[in-house]
Design an enzyme around this catalytic site. Structure first.
Site, short mmCIF file in Angstrom:
data_model
loop_
_atom_site.label_atom_id
_atom_site.label_comp_id
_atom_site.label_asym_id
_atom_site.label_seq_id
_atom_site.Cartn_x
_atom_site.Cartn_y
_atom_site.Cartn_z
N PHE A 230 0.76 -1.41 -0.10
CA PHE A 230 0.12 0.03 0.15
C PHE A 230 0.89 1.20 0.03
CE2 PHE A 230 -1.76 3.26 2.76
CZ PHE A 230 -2.84 3.74 2.04
N TRP A 231 1.80 1.22 1.04
CA TRP A 231 2.39 2.73 1.00
C TRP A 231 3.25 2.97 0.07
CZ3 TRP A 231 1.13 6.14 3.71
CH2 TRP A 231 0.44 6.14 5.15
N PHE B 158 -5.44 7.82 16.11
CA PHE B 158 -6.44 6.70 16.82
C PHE B 158 -6.83 5.82 15.59
CE2 PHE B 158 -6.62 10.78 19.29
CZ PHE B 158 -6.06 10.10 20.39
N ILE C 150 -8.53 -0.77 14.27
CA ILE C 150 -9.36 -1.87 13.83
C ILE C 150 -9.54 -3.04 14.66
CG2 ILE C 150 -9.41 -3.51 11.95
CD1 ILE C 150 -7.69 -1.83 10.37
N ARG D 297 -6.55 -5.91 5.35
CA ARG D 297 -6.14 -4.83 4.12
C ARG D 297 -7.11 -3.63 4.59
NH1 ARG D 297 -0.92 -5.17 3.53
NH2 ARG D 297 -1.47 -3.72 1.73
N LEU D 298 -7.70 -3.81 5.70
CA LEU D 298 -8.63 -2.76 5.99
C LEU D 298 -8.13 -1.15 6.21
CD1 LEU D 298 -11.68 -1.71 6.21
CD2 LEU D 298 -11.34 -2.73 8.54
N THR D 299 -6.75 -1.33 6.85
CA THR D 299 -5.98 0.00 7.16
C THR D 299 -6.01 1.03 5.82
OG1 THR D 299 -4.91 -1.12 8.94
CG2 THR D 299 -3.84 0.83 8.20
N THR E 98 2.30 9.53 13.34
CA THR E 98 3.40 8.81 14.30
C THR E 98 3.04 7.29 14.14
OG1 THR E 98 2.51 9.30 16.26
CG2 THR E 98 4.33 10.68 15.51
C1 LIG Z 1 -2.79 -0.60 13.12
C2 LIG Z 1 -3.88 -1.59 12.65
C3 LIG Z 1 -4.86 -0.71 12.13
C4 LIG Z 1 -3.45 -2.09 11.45
O1 LIG Z 1 -4.44 -3.20 11.02
P1 LIG Z 1 -3.94 -4.46 10.30
O2 LIG Z 1 -5.20 -5.44 10.21
O3 LIG Z 1 -2.86 -5.16 11.05
O4 LIG Z 1 -3.41 -4.26 9.00
P2 LIG Z 1 -4.07 -4.18 7.47
O5 LIG Z 1 -4.23 -5.65 6.94
O6 LIG Z 1 -5.49 -3.40 7.64
O7 LIG Z 1 -3.14 -3.50 6.42
C5 LIG Z 1 -1.76 -3.47 6.40
C6 LIG Z 1 -1.16 -2.27 5.69
O8 LIG Z 1 -1.33 -1.22 6.74
C7 LIG Z 1 -0.09 -0.79 6.98
N1 LIG Z 1 -0.09 -0.40 8.34
C8 LIG Z 1 -0.24 -0.90 9.44
N2 LIG Z 1 -0.11 -0.33 10.87
C9 LIG Z 1 -0.15 1.01 10.37
C10 LIG Z 1 -0.13 2.05 10.94
N3 LIG Z 1 0.05 2.22 12.28
N4 LIG Z 1 0.02 3.49 10.07
C11 LIG Z 1 0.14 3.30 8.82
N5 LIG Z 1 -0.04 2.01 8.10
C12 LIG Z 1 -0.01 0.96 8.78
C13 LIG Z 1 0.60 -1.78 6.74
O9 LIG Z 1 2.08 -1.17 6.51
C14 LIG Z 1 0.07 -2.33 5.44
O10 LIG Z 1 0.47 -1.58 4.35
P3 LIG Z 1 1.81 -2.25 3.35
O11 LIG Z 1 1.24 -3.17 2.77
O12 LIG Z 1 1.95 -1.06 2.50
O13 LIG Z 1 2.67 -2.53 4.51
C15 LIG Z 1 -4.16 -2.56 13.71
O14 LIG Z 1 -3.10 -3.52 13.91
C16 LIG Z 1 -4.68 -1.90 15.12
O15 LIG Z 1 -5.59 -1.39 15.32
N6 LIG Z 1 -3.65 -2.12 16.18
C17 LIG Z 1 -3.88 -1.35 17.41
C18 LIG Z 1 -3.91 0.14 17.18
C19 LIG Z 1 -2.60 0.57 16.55
O16 LIG Z 1 -1.64 0.24 16.70
N7 LIG Z 1 -3.00 1.91 16.02
C20 LIG Z 1 -1.88 2.66 15.09
C21 LIG Z 1 -1.22 3.45 15.96
S1 LIG Z 1 -0.02 4.29 15.28
#
Ligand SMILES: CC(C)(COP(=O)(O)OP(=O)(O)OC[C@H]1O[C@@H](n2cnc3c(N)ncnc32)[C@H](O)[C@@H]1OP(=O)(O)O)[C@@H](O)C(=O)NCCC(=O)NCCS
Length: 511
Positions: free
Chosen positions: A86-87, A217, A220, A228-230, A252
């Protein structure tokens, strides 16, 4: 900011075994390359499929400091970091882009007419919602989602517990927009399962002032992870910001993404050592007893700074001026207007609301001028599965300022970049900040906080060690969306230790 534990007493790490020539970025040996890749899954992911020569070429371009400070990436994030699918499609700086190769500025030119007017598609059974955070019920839904599913430390011992009062403060700052509080609900049950937010900020990045959103904030529900909802959430908040003609963002994360503009390290100062130890937050060093640790962190009950008192509404103009000039010292810092100063620092007791922010000023007894200010905010962490303690009450260092920093420059309209002070002023600033930080700790203790947390940003490197802050086990990476600028010092050196000499260019504290 994820909650972090205090680090176990330092053990030899990959970084400490790096030779000087390696630190200079020249001649990384194959062993050193392997070590770096082993310790930095994010980077290893970036390099998957590349041949040895291309890897060596790329590593030559990267500063070793960038790699070292990225070493905090832990096992938990390895899966996400395997590749930036994604990034790599987003307007962010890439790892393989040489630092400062291009002038500061937007990465992608933007055009309002090309911004989609409706949101992207969600997986079947889910729908987009705009959360109404003026509605107590909806605010509590966000609170519940974050309380159960927000940031945890790597061993899942602690999880942030932002109070509803905190969210009210953090998400409804001056100029806030309802549309930037984005949720995802299950269509059938209406349950809130994901959230991402932005607030408007004006940011100074070196010589530019940019209109940004501060993204925070992102959360998920645990059952919907790795789907891949992020990326979908990030694209949606981007779209909503773009519709308001905001094309840049600051955010951050504790994990490595392409590419940090700065990396700071967490530090923790015990106020209630025994409790922190009992929760597993603070280790007992080998050669110490519990009694000695408790006395090590003992603090007096009274503050020492003459003229120290709580901020009042009458101080806002002076505090605004003082903090604005102080923040101008840093390469990246918010530009706050008076309303923002009032919002972020002035405590207004309200029924049913917990106190979130504490702000103190120092008034010169003779001139009645405000010479200094400091602040901290309250953010609890839940202790997961501990029989004795449910919560750690943490105070986080927030913004501060001191006129001591300007003593070389009497013209108030002139900037005094951090690090440009004479040795005499630097020494005085260090003394002053230590005195203020000491008083801040006394006050935090008085308000029953268990720990005071801070990062190696602003001028914190001048007092963290002296005030007995211990290094944490995590780093915080700062990112800019759609803005190119070269790396900014984060207050740590290549070995991830405090860099007092060079300090930090970061003047942004993110909640
Ligand atoms: C962070 C969170 C939303 C990621 O969700 P996930 O289900 O693991 O990841 P997804 O499958 O939805 O998405 C993956 C993509 O999101 C990106 N991603 C994961 N965490 C991220 C973050 N904190 N910021 C930006 N992008 C992020 C990954 O790098 C990946 O993209 P890529 O393929 O380019 O590397 C989830 O783990 C969560 O809610 N964690 C607890 C709260 C948290 O840590 N929030 C972030 C605070 S900085």
């Amino acid at each position: 900011m994820p909650p972090k534990k205090e680090k176990q007493p330092e053990r030899p790490s990959a970084s400490s075994s790096t030779s000087k020539s390696e630190k200079d970025g020249k001649g990384l040996s194959p062993d050193a390359i392997q070590l770096l890749l082993n310790n930095n899954p994010a980077l290893a992911g970036e390099m998957q499929g590349m041949d040895q020569n291309s890897i060596a070429e790329l590593l030559k371009k990267l500063k070793v400091g960038d790699l070292m400070t990225g070493m905090a990436t832990g096992g938990k994030n390895q899966k996400d970091m395997a590749s930036y699918k994604f990034w790599s499609t987003q307007p962010v700086t890439r790892f393989d882009e040489p630092d400062a190769a291009l002038p500061d500025g937007p990465i992608r030119e933007n055009d309002l007419s090309r911004v989609k007017t409706s949101p992207g598609e969600l997986i079947d059974g889910f729908e987009w919602v705009t959360m109404d955070l003026t509605d107590e019920h909806e605010m509590n839904e966000v609170y519940d989602l974050l309380t159960g599913h927000y940031v945890e430390d790597q061993e899942a011992m602690f999880r942030f517990n932002y109070s509803a009062s905190f969210l009210d403060w953090a998400l409804k700052s001056p100029g806030w927009l309802k549309e930037w509080h984005v949720g995802v609900r299950v269509s059938s049950s209406r349950k809130l399962v994901a959230f991402i937010s932005g607030i408007p900020v004006t940011l100074k990045v070196r010589d530019n002032i940019i209109k940004c959103s501060e993204i925070n904030f992102l959360c998920i529900h645990k059952k919907l992870r790795s789907k891949r909802l992020t990326p979908v959430l990030i694209k949606e908040i981007t779209r909503r910001c773009n519709l308001k003609e905001v094309w840049n963002a600051i955010y951050t994360a504790g994990i490595i993404l392409p590419k940090p503009v700065a990396t700071c390290r967490y530090y923790h100062r015990s106020l209630n050592w025994l409790k922190l130890h009992e929760t597993g937050f603070s280790p007992l060093p080998h050669n110490m007893t519990k009694a000695r640790m408790i006395s090590r962190y003992h603090l007096p009950t009274e503050t020492k700074t003459v003229g120290l008192r709580e901020l009042t509404a009458a101080d806002l103009d002076q505090t605004h001026k003082l903090l604005t000039r102080y923040l101008n010292r840093f390469e990246m810092a918010p530009v706050m207007d008076r309303d923002e100063i009032e919002h972020w620092f002035l405590y207004k007791p309200a029924q049913g609301k917990e106190r979130v922010v504490w702000c103190y000023v120092v008034e010169d007894p003779e001139t009645k001028k405000i010479t200094d200010m400091f602040s901290f905010y309250a953010l609890d962490s839940s202790v997961i599965g501990n029989k004795k303690h449910e919560t750690i009450h943490a105070a986080y260092l927030f913004y501060y300022a001191s006129t001591v920093a300007f003593e070389d420059e009497s013209d108030e309209s002139k900037d005094v970049p951090s690090g440009s002070e004479s040795d005499a002023v630097k020494k005085k600033l260090k003394e002053r900040l230590n005195a203020l930080a000491h008083d801040a700790l006394i006050l935090a203790k008085r308000y029953n906080f268990d720990v005071c947390n801070g990062l190696t940003l602003m001028d914190n490197v001048l007092f963290l060690e002296q005030q007995k802050f211990g290094a944490g086990d995590g780093n915080l990476h700062y990112y800019l969306f759609n803005w190119r600028t070269s790396m900014i010092r984060g207050g740590v050196d290549e070995t991830n230790r405090i860099d007092e000499k060079n300090g930090s260019g970061i003047g942004v504290v993110m909640l």
